[in-house]
Scaffold this motif. Structure first.
Motif, short mmCIF file in Angstrom:
data_model
loop_
_atom_site.label_atom_id
_atom_site.label_comp_id
_atom_site.label_asym_id
_atom_site.label_seq_id
_atom_site.Cartn_x
_atom_site.Cartn_y
_atom_site.Cartn_z
N VAL A 27 26.74 -71.08 0.67
CA VAL A 27 26.26 -69.72 0.46
C VAL A 27 25.05 -69.76 -0.46
O VAL A 27 25.09 -70.39 -1.51
N LYS A 28 23.98 -69.07 -0.05
CA LYS A 28 22.76 -68.97 -0.85
C LYS A 28 22.36 -67.51 -0.91
O LYS A 28 22.28 -66.84 0.11
N ILE A 29 22.10 -67.01 -2.14
CA ILE A 29 21.67 -65.63 -2.29
C ILE A 29 20.43 -65.57 -3.17
O ILE A 29 20.41 -66.12 -4.27
N ASP A 30 19.41 -64.92 -2.65
CA ASP A 30 18.14 -64.78 -3.33
C ASP A 30 18.24 -63.61 -4.32
O ASP A 30 18.41 -62.47 -3.92
N MET A 31 18.13 -63.92 -5.59
CA MET A 31 18.22 -62.90 -6.65
C MET A 31 16.86 -62.62 -7.27
O MET A 31 16.77 -61.87 -8.25
N ARG A 32 15.80 -63.18 -6.71
CA ARG A 32 14.46 -62.94 -7.25
C ARG A 32 14.13 -61.45 -7.14
O ARG A 32 14.37 -60.83 -6.11
N GLY A 33 13.64 -60.89 -8.22
CA GLY A 33 13.31 -59.47 -8.27
C GLY A 33 14.46 -58.58 -8.70
O GLY A 33 14.27 -57.39 -8.91
N VAL A 34 15.66 -59.14 -8.83
CA VAL A 34 16.82 -58.37 -9.29
C VAL A 34 16.88 -58.50 -10.81
O VAL A 34 16.87 -59.61 -11.34
N GLU A 35 16.94 -57.38 -11.51
CA GLU A 35 16.90 -57.39 -12.97
C GLU A 35 18.27 -57.64 -13.59
O GLU A 35 19.30 -57.34 -12.99
N GLU A 60 21.00 -73.94 -10.25
CA GLU A 60 20.73 -75.20 -10.96
C GLU A 60 19.24 -75.46 -11.18
O GLU A 60 18.85 -75.94 -12.22
N ASP A 61 18.42 -75.15 -10.18
CA ASP A 61 16.99 -75.46 -10.30
C ASP A 61 16.16 -74.27 -10.78
O ASP A 61 14.93 -74.32 -10.79
N LYS A 62 16.82 -73.19 -11.18
CA LYS A 62 16.17 -72.01 -11.77
C LYS A 62 15.09 -71.40 -10.87
O LYS A 62 14.08 -70.90 -11.34
N ASP A 63 15.34 -71.40 -9.55
CA ASP A 63 14.38 -70.82 -8.62
C ASP A 63 14.75 -69.39 -8.19
O ASP A 63 14.07 -68.79 -7.36
N GLY A 64 15.83 -68.85 -8.77
CA GLY A 64 16.24 -67.49 -8.44
C GLY A 64 17.17 -67.40 -7.24
O GLY A 64 17.59 -66.32 -6.85
N ILE A 65 17.51 -68.55 -6.65
CA ILE A 65 18.43 -68.59 -5.52
C ILE A 65 19.72 -69.24 -5.99
O ILE A 65 19.73 -70.42 -6.38
N TYR A 66 20.80 -68.46 -5.98
CA TYR A 66 22.10 -68.92 -6.44
C TYR A 66 22.88 -69.47 -5.25
O TYR A 66 22.78 -68.95 -4.14
N GLU A 67 23.66 -70.54 -5.52
CA GLU A 67 24.34 -71.23 -4.43
C GLU A 67 25.75 -71.64 -4.80
O GLU A 67 26.06 -71.83 -5.97
N THR A 68 26.58 -71.80 -3.78
CA THR A 68 27.89 -72.43 -3.91
C THR A 68 28.29 -72.94 -2.54
O THR A 68 27.68 -72.59 -1.53
N SER A 69 29.31 -73.75 -2.52
CA SER A 69 29.84 -74.26 -1.26
C SER A 69 31.34 -74.00 -1.23
O SER A 69 32.05 -74.27 -2.21
N LEU A 70 31.81 -73.47 -0.12
CA LEU A 70 33.23 -73.17 0.07
C LEU A 70 33.75 -74.00 1.23
O LEU A 70 33.11 -74.06 2.28
N SER A 71 34.91 -74.62 1.05
CA SER A 71 35.53 -75.39 2.12
C SER A 71 37.00 -75.05 2.20
O SER A 71 37.68 -74.97 1.17
N GLN A 72 37.48 -74.87 3.43
CA GLN A 72 38.88 -74.57 3.62
C GLN A 72 39.27 -74.85 5.06
O GLN A 72 38.50 -74.56 5.99
N TYR A 111 24.86 -69.92 4.96
CA TYR A 111 24.71 -68.46 4.97
C TYR A 111 23.73 -68.12 3.85
O TYR A 111 24.04 -68.29 2.68
N ALA A 112 22.54 -67.66 4.22
CA ALA A 112 21.49 -67.34 3.24
C ALA A 112 21.09 -65.88 3.38
O ALA A 112 20.93 -65.38 4.50
N THR A 113 20.94 -65.19 2.24
CA THR A 113 20.61 -63.78 2.26
C THR A 113 19.95 -63.36 0.95
O THR A 113 19.75 -64.18 0.07
N LYS A 114 19.64 -62.08 0.85
CA LYS A 114 19.12 -61.48 -0.38
C LYS A 114 20.16 -60.50 -0.90
O LYS A 114 20.84 -59.83 -0.13
N PHE A 115 20.24 -60.37 -2.22
CA PHE A 115 21.18 -59.45 -2.84
C PHE A 115 20.89 -58.02 -2.39
O PHE A 115 19.76 -57.57 -2.37
N ASN A 116 21.94 -57.33 -2.00
CA ASN A 116 21.89 -55.92 -1.63
C ASN A 116 21.10 -55.66 -0.36
O ASN A 116 20.65 -54.54 -0.14
#
Length: 126
Positions: A27-35, A60-72, A111-116
């Protein structure tokens, strides 16, 4: 007669169970521009208890894109979820949950998206 009843119960209970497949979703979510972003997580019907556990995402790399990995390993056909800012602010207020449908096989999904923003979704399957 008793053996026949046991055999019928065994057939019914084993034939209705779907095979589980490993689903790995990055999962990747772009938080750039979100205050005022202190934390980002994801909640949904895939946690136990449902919608109560927040899975944290990191940048981790401070680029404004938050990530995690889910496995099940699962036999479900999909999940519903929303991203949560600072532990309490759900995105897409008053709008439907995000939905990710699965195929009936093992899958690796990005799965990559932007917040809201429900419209900007990119799904890659391997």
């Amino acid at each position: 007669m008793k053996k026949l009843a046991i055999l019928i119960i065994a057939i019914i209970t084993t034939s209705c169970v779907q095979e589980q497949h490993l689903k790995t979703v990055q999962v990747k979510i772009d938080m750039r521009g979100v205050e005022d972003v202190k934390s980002i997580g994801v909640k949904g019907n895939f946690t136990n208890p449902r919608w109560k556990v927040e899975v944290p995402l990191t940048d981790e790399d401070k680029d404004g894109i938050y990530e995690t990995s889910l496995s099940q390993k699962t036999a479900v056909s999909g999940i519903e979820f929303k991203f949560v800012k600072n532990g309490e602010i759900y995105e897409l207020k008053g709008k439907p949950n995000r939905v990710l449908r699965f195929e009936y096989k093992p899958e690796n999904i990005i799965y990559a998206t932007k917040f809201n923003d429900i419209e900007s979704v990119v799904i890659q399957r391997e």
